[in-house]
Design an enzyme around this catalytic site. Structure first.
Site, PDB file in Angstrom:
ATOM      1  N   HIS A  62       7.147  17.775   9.212  1.00 36.33           N
ATOM      2  CA  HIS A  62       8.013  17.238  10.259  1.00 36.33           C
ATOM      3  C   HIS A  62       9.340  17.988  10.216  1.00 36.33           C
ATOM      4  O   HIS A  62       9.581  18.789   9.304  1.00 36.33           O
ATOM      5  CB  HIS A  62       8.211  15.733  10.088  1.00 36.33           C
ATOM      6  CG  HIS A  62       8.936  15.339   8.839  1.00 36.33           C
ATOM      7  ND1 HIS A  62       8.465  15.623   7.565  1.00 36.33           N
ATOM      8  CD2 HIS A  62      10.120  14.684   8.654  1.00 36.33           C
ATOM      9  CE1 HIS A  62       9.313  15.152   6.664  1.00 36.33           C
ATOM     10  NE2 HIS A  62      10.328  14.581   7.299  1.00 36.33           N
ATOM     11  N   HIS A  64      12.558  17.072   9.770  1.00 36.90           N
ATOM     12  CA  HIS A  64      13.755  16.658   9.050  1.00 36.90           C
ATOM     13  C   HIS A  64      14.249  17.842   8.215  1.00 36.90           C
ATOM     14  O   HIS A  64      13.444  18.638   7.699  1.00 36.90           O
ATOM     15  CB  HIS A  64      13.469  15.452   8.160  1.00 36.90           C
ATOM     16  CG  HIS A  64      13.629  14.151   8.885  1.00 36.90           C
ATOM     17  ND1 HIS A  64      13.001  12.991   8.499  1.00 36.90           N
ATOM     18  CD2 HIS A  64      14.365  13.828  10.001  1.00 36.90           C
ATOM     19  CE1 HIS A  64      13.329  12.009   9.332  1.00 36.90           C
ATOM     20  NE2 HIS A  64      14.152  12.494  10.237  1.00 36.90           N
ATOM     21  N   ASP A  66      15.375  18.465   5.271  1.00 35.91           N
ATOM     22  CA  ASP A  66      14.963  18.765   3.896  1.00 35.91           C
ATOM     23  C   ASP A  66      13.551  19.335   3.794  1.00 35.91           C
ATOM     24  O   ASP A  66      13.078  19.630   2.698  1.00 35.91           O
ATOM     25  CB  ASP A  66      15.114  17.528   2.994  1.00 35.91           C
ATOM     26  CG  ASP A  66      14.388  16.298   3.505  1.00 35.91           C
ATOM     27  OD1 ASP A  66      14.111  16.221   4.716  1.00 35.91           O
ATOM     28  OD2 ASP A  66      14.114  15.386   2.702  1.00 35.91           O
ATOM     29  N   HIS A  67      12.885  19.530   4.944  1.00 38.34           N
ATOM     30  CA  HIS A  67      11.540  20.111   4.940  1.00 38.34           C
ATOM     31  C   HIS A  67      11.463  21.444   5.683  1.00 38.34           C
ATOM     32  O   HIS A  67      10.419  22.102   5.645  1.00 38.34           O
ATOM     33  CB  HIS A  67      10.527  19.127   5.537  1.00 38.34           C
ATOM     34  CG  HIS A  67      10.388  17.879   4.727  1.00 38.34           C
ATOM     35  ND1 HIS A  67       9.387  17.692   3.798  1.00 38.34           N
ATOM     36  CD2 HIS A  67      11.169  16.774   4.671  1.00 38.34           C
ATOM     37  CE1 HIS A  67       9.548  16.513   3.219  1.00 38.34           C
ATOM     38  NE2 HIS A  67      10.620  15.943   3.725  1.00 38.34           N
ATOM     39  N   HIS A 140       6.466   7.962   9.850  1.00 34.38           N
ATOM     40  CA  HIS A 140       7.814   8.215   9.368  1.00 34.38           C
ATOM     41  C   HIS A 140       8.792   7.988  10.519  1.00 34.38           C
ATOM     42  O   HIS A 140       8.396   7.548  11.603  1.00 34.38           O
ATOM     43  CB  HIS A 140       7.895   9.656   8.834  1.00 34.38           C
ATOM     44  CG  HIS A 140       9.139   9.963   8.068  1.00 34.38           C
ATOM     45  ND1 HIS A 140       9.669   9.093   7.137  1.00 34.38           N
ATOM     46  CD2 HIS A 140       9.970  11.041   8.081  1.00 34.38           C
ATOM     47  CE1 HIS A 140      10.768   9.632   6.620  1.00 34.38           C
ATOM     48  NE2 HIS A 140      10.968  10.806   7.178  1.00 34.38           N
ATOM     49  N   ASP A 211       6.409  12.979   4.642  1.00 32.79           N
ATOM     50  CA  ASP A 211       7.064  11.737   4.281  1.00 32.79           C
ATOM     51  C   ASP A 211       6.379  10.629   5.055  1.00 32.79           C
ATOM     52  O   ASP A 211       6.112  10.801   6.231  1.00 32.79           O
ATOM     53  CB  ASP A 211       8.516  11.748   4.678  1.00 32.79           C
ATOM     54  CG  ASP A 211       9.375  12.804   3.992  1.00 32.79           C
ATOM     55  OD1 ASP A 211       8.816  13.728   3.364  1.00 32.79           O
ATOM     56  OD2 ASP A 211      10.596  12.719   4.123  1.00 32.79           O
ATOM     57  N   HIS A 269       8.762  14.716  -3.881  1.00 31.99           N
ATOM     58  CA  HIS A 269       9.767  14.227  -2.927  1.00 31.99           C
ATOM     59  C   HIS A 269      10.527  13.031  -3.495  1.00 31.99           C
ATOM     60  O   HIS A 269      10.590  11.963  -2.903  1.00 31.99           O
ATOM     61  CB  HIS A 269       9.100  13.869  -1.589  1.00 31.99           C
ATOM     62  CG  HIS A 269      10.073  13.855  -0.438  1.00 31.99           C
ATOM     63  ND1 HIS A 269      10.597  12.689   0.062  1.00 31.99           N
ATOM     64  CD2 HIS A 269      10.623  14.860   0.301  1.00 31.99           C
ATOM     65  CE1 HIS A 269      11.430  12.967   1.061  1.00 31.99           C
ATOM     66  NE2 HIS A 269      11.454  14.290   1.221  1.00 31.99           N
TER      67      HIS A 269
END
Length: 308
Positions: A62, A64, A66-67, A140, A211, A269
């Protein structure tokens, strides 16, 4: 045929001095696949001396930060070598926009084809004669998908004595039988693969889940995984917070591993609230449900052997 996973980063939300953001490299023989690309991904690739320029495809769960914040660095790093093969990037909507915007704003020099393939529904994304990679839905705060790489069944073991008794000359004909081809023996008779091969053997399965909040449906998707990489962001006492943010506790990850009959599960994670020393709480709670649980760590190497 070797298969192995390299944990390039195991953290969530923000990088820490001792923990990069989530990213996993899967190597299967000559194929390299990257799952998520958090900040610090290229640092771990360098430190592990992995042949990052051979990455065939990147799969993003996805969008976000942090990915995906490691993607610009990987794209620019790859441009420093001679590469003619395209780099495929798979992910949900907005991945293409993020990549295109980053290229324009950073004025990236890219000397190889980048092919972005967004998808809006689960299914097979990458396939060849030996395995396939497919996506499945997670739950998520943004559209998010998990991934599995699943090998197709392998032929059964080749019985040399049967081949000799059937008068199949040793050499190329044996190889053809092992690859599923019918051949002629020295008498001109047809010899079929099933006449010299045992029962087919299962291939291996790798699953990547992050996530998401806990969903029983995930258990079916990752069923019989040889290695399940699964988010376990919080300890049990933060279950309400996990649910609110649509994440999982390590106990919920362990429940997925147990109910899916996965052979091995590594947590990933982690919330930055836990120091490396405090992660033992997550592991202890997971092991109460799934004894084979383990903590992934940055630059950890996990082999995925055949289990016959």
């Amino acid at each position: 045929m070797n298969m192995e996973a390299f944990i390039l980063g195991c953290g969530g939300m923000m990088p820490l001095p001792y923990r990069h953001l989530t990213s996993v490299l899967l190597r299967r023989d000559g194929d390299l696949f990257l799952f998520d690309c958090g900040e610090g991904t290229q640092v771990s690739l360098r430190r592990l001396n992995l042949k990052w320029k051979k990455i065939s495809a990147i799969f993003i769960s996805h969008t976000h930060a942090d990915h995906v914040t490691g993607l610009p660095g990987i794209l620019m790093l790859t441009a420093q070598v001679d590469r003619t093969e395209p780099l495929y990037i798979y992910g949900p909507p907005k991945v293409a926009e993020y990549i295109e915007t980053s290229r324009k704003v950073l004025d990236m020099y890219i000397n190889y084809p980048i092919i972005v393939k967004e998808f809006n529904s689960p299914g097979i994304l990458y396939s060849n004669k030996d395995f396939c990679i497919r996506s499945f839905p997670l739950e998520h705060t943004k559209v998010c998908y998990g991934y599995t790489l699943e090998e197709f069944d392998r032929p059964g073991e080749f019985d040399t004595s049967k081949a000799e008794n059937l008068q199949v000359p040793k050499g190329p004909l044996w190889g053809k039988l092992q690859h599923g081809e019918t051949v002629l023996n020295s008498k001109g008779e047809e010899i079929k693969p099933e006449m010299v091969l045992g029962q087919s053997r299962s291939g291996r399965k790798f699953s990547f889940v992050t996530d998401t909040m806990y969903l029983p449906s995930i258990e079916k998707e990752v069923k019989n995984s040889d290695l399940l990489i699964c988010e376990g962001m919080f300890a049990r006492d933060c279950e309400d917070q996990a649910h609110e943010k649509k994440h999982m506790t390590s106990s919920q990850a362990a429940l997925i591993a147990k109910n899916s009959n996965s052979k091995r599960m590594a947590l990933i994670h982690y919330s930055p609230r836990y120091t490396d020393h405090e992660l033992k709480q997550l592991l202890t709670e997971a092991k109460e449900i799934y004894p084979n649980a383990e903590l992934s760590r940055d630059r950890m190497h996990i082999e995925i052997p055949y289990v016959d």
